[in-house]
Scaffold this motif. Structure first.
Motif, PDB file in Angstrom:
ATOM      1  N   ARG A   6      12.167  30.393  22.890  1.00  0.00           N
ATOM      2  CA  ARG A   6      11.231  29.270  22.792  1.00  0.00           C
ATOM      3  C   ARG A   6      12.008  27.988  23.076  1.00  0.00           C
ATOM      4  O   ARG A   6      13.097  27.787  22.537  1.00  0.00           O
ATOM      5  CB  ARG A   6      10.612  29.194  21.396  1.00  0.00           C
ATOM      6  N   ARG A   7      11.439  27.117  23.900  1.00  0.00           N
ATOM      7  CA  ARG A   7      12.062  25.827  24.214  1.00  0.00           C
ATOM      8  C   ARG A   7      11.126  24.735  23.706  1.00  0.00           C
ATOM      9  O   ARG A   7       9.969  24.647  24.123  1.00  0.00           O
ATOM     10  CB  ARG A   7      12.265  25.681  25.719  1.00  0.00           C
ATOM     11  N   TYR A   8      11.653  23.935  22.789  1.00  0.00           N
ATOM     12  CA  TYR A   8      10.907  22.818  22.201  1.00  0.00           C
ATOM     13  C   TYR A   8      11.454  21.514  22.758  1.00  0.00           C
ATOM     14  O   TYR A   8      12.665  21.282  22.705  1.00  0.00           O
ATOM     15  CB  TYR A   8      11.053  22.813  20.681  1.00  0.00           C
ATOM     16  N   SER A  82       4.007  21.681  22.178  1.00  0.00           N
ATOM     17  CA  SER A  82       3.996  23.143  22.181  1.00  0.00           C
ATOM     18  C   SER A  82       5.224  23.658  22.911  1.00  0.00           C
ATOM     19  O   SER A  82       5.645  23.074  23.918  1.00  0.00           O
ATOM     20  CB  SER A  82       2.743  23.664  22.883  1.00  0.00           C
ATOM     21  N   GLN A  84       7.658  26.136  25.225  1.00  0.00           N
ATOM     22  CA  GLN A  84       7.599  27.070  26.347  1.00  0.00           C
ATOM     23  C   GLN A  84       8.130  28.381  25.791  1.00  0.00           C
ATOM     24  O   GLN A  84       9.246  28.433  25.277  1.00  0.00           O
ATOM     25  CB  GLN A  84       8.467  26.576  27.494  1.00  0.00           C
ATOM     26  N   THR A  86       9.066  32.396  26.394  1.00  0.00           N
ATOM     27  CA  THR A  86       9.374  33.440  27.356  1.00  0.00           C
ATOM     28  C   THR A  86       9.831  34.657  26.573  1.00  0.00           C
ATOM     29  O   THR A  86      10.636  34.542  25.652  1.00  0.00           O
ATOM     30  CB  THR A  86      10.505  32.992  28.316  1.00  0.00           C
TER      31      THR A  86
END
Length: 94
Positions: A6-8, A82, A84, A86
């Protein structure tokens, strides 16, 4: 094994987000069946990354749901955007 990344972006207080994740979210993830590992990374410039690894796809999918719930309930002001997300099967590991 399956992994979820997850990339915040736009993180307002990385230190506080890290503390809350460490104290509140990591214990939740450890309860997910098939849990292998979790990492929370401060990439700088308001970007934070999480990587979680599970023995199977079901555990990875459950972690996505639990992460969304935890962010909504505890981190919404610190993680305003939100992530990203993957995920996929691990095909090589070291």
């Amino acid at each position: 094994m399956y992994a979820v990344v997850r990339r915040y972006e736009g993180v307002t207080d990385p230190a506080e987000a890290g503390r809350l994740v460490d104290e509140g979210f990591v214990p939740i993830l450890r309860q997910v069946p098939g849990f292998v590992a979790y990492y929370w990374v401060d990439a700088g410039d308001g970007v934070m990354l999480s990587t979680s690894v599970y023995e199977d796809r079901a555990g990875a999918e459950e972690s996505v749901e639990r992460a969304a719930d935890f962010v909504r309930d505890h981190l919404a002001s610190l993680l305003p955007n939100s992530p990203q997300v993957t995920s996929g099967q691990v095909v090589a590991a070291g």
